[in-house]
Design a protein around this motif. Structure first.
Motif, PDB file in Angstrom:
ATOM      1  N   THR A 253       0.841  -1.214  -0.089  1.00 23.70           N
ATOM      2  CA  THR A 253       0.045  -0.097   0.014  1.00 23.70           C
ATOM      3  C   THR A 253       0.918   1.231  -0.020  1.00 23.70           C
ATOM      4  O   THR A 253       2.185   1.129   0.485  1.00 23.70           O
ATOM      5  CB  THR A 253      -0.913  -0.063   1.310  1.00 23.70           C
ATOM      6  OG1 THR A 253      -0.001   0.064   2.318  1.00 23.70           O
ATOM      7  CG2 THR A 253      -1.759  -1.250   1.241  1.00 23.70           C
ATOM      8  N   ALA A 254       0.244   2.372  -0.463  1.00 23.24           N
ATOM      9  CA  ALA A 254       0.989   3.824  -0.320  1.00 23.24           C
ATOM     10  C   ALA A 254       0.058   4.746  -0.128  1.00 23.24           C
ATOM     11  O   ALA A 254      -0.950   4.777  -1.051  1.00 23.24           O
ATOM     12  CB  ALA A 254       1.648   3.808  -1.476  1.00 23.24           C
TER      13      ALA A 254
ATOM     14  N   VAL B 228       5.154  10.215   0.969  1.00 23.39           N
ATOM     15  CA  VAL B 228       4.568   9.091   0.658  1.00 23.39           C
ATOM     16  C   VAL B 228       5.033   7.972   1.468  1.00 23.39           C
ATOM     17  O   VAL B 228       6.253   7.726   1.758  1.00 23.39           O
ATOM     18  CB  VAL B 228       4.972   8.723  -0.702  1.00 23.39           C
ATOM     19  CG1 VAL B 228       4.137   7.614  -1.434  1.00 23.39           C
ATOM     20  CG2 VAL B 228       4.591  10.123  -1.665  1.00 23.39           C
ATOM     21  N   ILE B 229       3.920   7.433   2.209  1.00 31.04           N
ATOM     22  CA  ILE B 229       4.270   6.263   3.004  1.00 31.04           C
ATOM     23  C   ILE B 229       3.608   4.675   2.478  1.00 31.04           C
ATOM     24  O   ILE B 229       2.648   4.902   2.145  1.00 31.04           O
ATOM     25  CB  ILE B 229       3.667   6.557   4.303  1.00 31.04           C
ATOM     26  CG1 ILE B 229       4.199   7.861   5.067  1.00 31.04           C
ATOM     27  CG2 ILE B 229       4.043   5.301   5.454  1.00 31.04           C
ATOM     28  CD1 ILE B 229       3.562   8.165   6.248  1.00 31.04           C
ATOM     29  N   CYS B 230       4.734   4.118   2.351  1.00 29.73           N
ATOM     30  CA  CYS B 230       4.384   2.698   1.732  1.00 29.73           C
ATOM     31  C   CYS B 230       4.603   1.762   2.922  1.00 29.73           C
ATOM     32  O   CYS B 230       5.625   1.805   3.769  1.00 29.73           O
ATOM     33  CB  CYS B 230       5.415   2.533   0.583  1.00 29.73           C
ATOM     34  SG  CYS B 230       5.513   0.921   0.107  1.00 29.73           S
ATOM     35  N   GLU B 231       3.610   0.799   2.661  1.00 32.39           N
ATOM     36  CA  GLU B 231       3.710  -0.403   3.897  1.00 32.39           C
ATOM     37  C   GLU B 231       3.715  -1.634   2.841  1.00 32.39           C
ATOM     38  O   GLU B 231       2.769  -1.775   1.889  1.00 32.39           O
ATOM     39  CB  GLU B 231       2.696  -0.390   4.696  1.00 32.39           C
ATOM     40  CG  GLU B 231       2.788   0.746   5.727  1.00 32.39           C
ATOM     41  CD  GLU B 231       1.643   0.720   6.788  1.00 32.39           C
ATOM     42  OE1 GLU B 231       1.620   0.101   7.854  1.00 32.39           O
ATOM     43  OE2 GLU B 231       0.649   1.490   6.622  1.00 32.39           O
ATOM     44  N   VAL B 232       4.491  -2.417   3.249  1.00 30.63           N
ATOM     45  CA  VAL B 232       4.600  -3.874   2.735  1.00 30.63           C
ATOM     46  C   VAL B 232       4.454  -4.889   3.564  1.00 30.63           C
ATOM     47  O   VAL B 232       5.201  -5.021   4.492  1.00 30.63           O
ATOM     48  CB  VAL B 232       5.976  -4.079   1.791  1.00 30.63           C
ATOM     49  CG1 VAL B 232       6.079  -5.577   1.412  1.00 30.63           C
ATOM     50  CG2 VAL B 232       6.106  -3.128   0.715  1.00 30.63           C
ATOM     51  N   GLU B 233       3.214  -5.812   3.336  1.00 30.30           N
ATOM     52  CA  GLU B 233       3.110  -6.757   4.585  1.00 30.30           C
ATOM     53  C   GLU B 233       3.535  -8.244   4.051  1.00 30.30           C
ATOM     54  O   GLU B 233       3.377  -8.633   2.736  1.00 30.30           O
ATOM     55  CB  GLU B 233       1.654  -6.847   4.771  1.00 30.30           C
ATOM     56  CG  GLU B 233       1.113  -5.406   5.337  1.00 30.30           C
ATOM     57  CD  GLU B 233      -0.436  -5.686   5.614  1.00 30.30           C
ATOM     58  OE1 GLU B 233      -0.849  -6.652   5.827  1.00 30.30           O
ATOM     59  OE2 GLU B 233      -1.168  -4.291   5.621  1.00 30.30           O
TER      60      GLU B 233
ATOM     61  N   ALA C 147       2.944   7.492  -5.373  1.00 32.96           N
ATOM     62  CA  ALA C 147       1.645   6.690  -4.552  1.00 32.96           C
ATOM     63  C   ALA C 147       1.052   5.503  -5.548  1.00 32.96           C
ATOM     64  O   ALA C 147       0.816   4.349  -5.326  1.00 32.96           O
ATOM     65  CB  ALA C 147       0.838   7.308  -3.832  1.00 32.96           C
ATOM     66  N   SER C 148       0.740   6.147  -6.861  1.00 37.01           N
ATOM     67  CA  SER C 148       0.014   5.265  -7.670  1.00 37.01           C
ATOM     68  C   SER C 148       0.817   4.573  -8.496  1.00 37.01           C
ATOM     69  O   SER C 148       0.462   3.338  -8.518  1.00 37.01           O
ATOM     70  CB  SER C 148      -0.561   6.583  -8.893  1.00 37.01           C
ATOM     71  OG  SER C 148      -1.170   5.744  -9.752  1.00 37.01           O
ATOM     72  N   ALA C 149       1.908   5.031  -8.606  1.00 38.61           N
ATOM     73  CA  ALA C 149       3.165   3.799  -9.464  1.00 38.61           C
ATOM     74  C   ALA C 149       3.223   2.630  -8.415  1.00 38.61           C
ATOM     75  O   ALA C 149       3.540   1.605  -8.728  1.00 38.61           O
ATOM     76  CB  ALA C 149       4.295   4.739  -9.716  1.00 38.61           C
TER      77      ALA C 149
END
Length: 365
Positions: free
Chosen positions: A7-8, A30-35, A55-57
């Protein structure tokens, strides 16, 4: 362990400079989270430029491609992502920032899965760094610069950086501002200057001559577009060490700096250059050419780890604006104590998102 979700989101934070009450620089992230399938959540970040596009990319293009991959297989992941972000030449712009988001989150996961900090994964040279404070903004007049610096000294700061190329009266006034701060702080306090790539080669050369006797620790991003040829010419004509790499600090760029003998100090920033994997490449290049590795440009908690991780790491940046942003993003961040910043004990980058702040600062398209 596999990547299960990416997510971003874009967030805007309030910052303010002391005394003058004006905003303290860029405040969008822009904050990205990878689970992962095992429940690890990695945090990545990018800053400032075209944030919704970044964020869209991440969400629509890069994230779906890495679903199902092992987050620790960085070379395999980058091999796949680089074919998407740029099939030819050097990846730049939005593509690079989106790559930074995901890569940083993967390093955070690797640390959390192994119980080690990112600094330890990079080499574990130290559990802290020496620090400098970026404080000298154009919004302050000369006396206010001194007032702010002395207040920061009282809070544990020992090294300082101020902006040039910001004075209404041009470089002569810039020089006067620098000299005023130097005289007030005394000869034993390290003081650097940063032009943010705003000066022509001629202006940078003349300003360097005006302040060389002020014992400037380094001159950062002195010329327009950080042209390696111009930096090389300037370096031959000044005794002030030159530094660069904040905004375009990928390994190809640093190779050009080396080829033109352009800079003394390597300053990559993992929020802009494609992530910690690319910063690691730059750090090794710095070691090969016996150059110190530092930090600049709002990398905050992320760049702290590369400075601490490598044996040629020197200084990490504390920034009046960035520190305010990170205090809002994360539940806690390490503070400067007697000129040093400690690497957090927790694994990965050692920080936890403040979910209430994430909701309050969410920036819609």
């Amino acid at each position: 362990m596999k990547i299960a979700k990416v997510t971003a989101t874009v967030h805007a934070f309030d910052t303010v400079l002391p005394i003058v009450g004006k905003p303290a620089g860029d405040s969008v992230r822009v904050i990205c989270e990878v689970e992962t399938t095992e429940g690890h959540v990695g945090i990545g970040m990018a800053s400032r430029f075209l944030p919704h596009a970044v964020a869209s990319a991440v969400v629509n293009h890069l994230g779906p491609v890495v679903i199902g991959m092992d987050p620790r297989d960085l070379e395999r992941i980058h091999d796949r992502l680089h074919k998407i972000v740029s099939e030819r030449g050097q990846t730049l712009g939005v593509n690079m920032l989106a790559l930074s988001c995901i890569d940083l989150a993967l390093w955070d996961i690797a640390g959390k899965a192994s119980g080690r900090t990112v600094a330890q994964l990079l080499g574990g040279h130290s559990d802290h760094t020496e620090a400098y404070c970026t404080f000298g903004f154009g919004a302050f007049d000369r006396d206010q610069l001194v007032e702010v610096a002395r207040d920061l000294q009282g809070k544990g700061h020992r090294r300082f950086k101020m902006l040039v190329g910001v004075a209404k009266g041009g470089i002569r006034e810039d020089a006067q501002r620098v000299r005023h701060v130097r005289d007030a702080l005394g000869p034993d306090t390290p003081l650097a200057i940063d032009a943010n790539e705003s000066l022509t080669l001629d202006e940078a050369m003349r300003l360097s001559k005006m302040v060389e006797d002020c014992d400037i620790a380094w001159f950062e991003d002195p010329v327009l577009r950080n042209d390696p040829r111009d930096l090389g010419l300037l370096r031959k004509r000044t005794t002030i060490p030159l530094s660069a790499g904040q905004m375009d600090g990928h390994s190809d760029r640093f190779r050009a700096f080396v080829e033109h003998d352009s800079i003394d100090i390597f300053m990559p920033n993992s929020l802009y250059n494609g992530g910690m994997t690319e910063t690691r490449r730059v750090a090794h290049l710095a070691q090969i050419y016996n150059r110190p590795l530092s930090d600049a440009g709002g990398g905050g908690i992320f760049c702290l780890h590369h400075v601490a991780g490598f044996r040629n790491g020197t200084l990490s940046e504390s920034h009046l604006g960035v520190d305010q942003v990170e205090r809002q993003i994360f539940k806690s961040i390490p503070e400067v104590r007697e000129g040093r910043i400690a690497v957090p004990d927790a694994p990965g980058f050692g920080v936890e998102l403040d979910r209430d702040a994430m909701r309050a600062t969410l920036k819609a398209n």
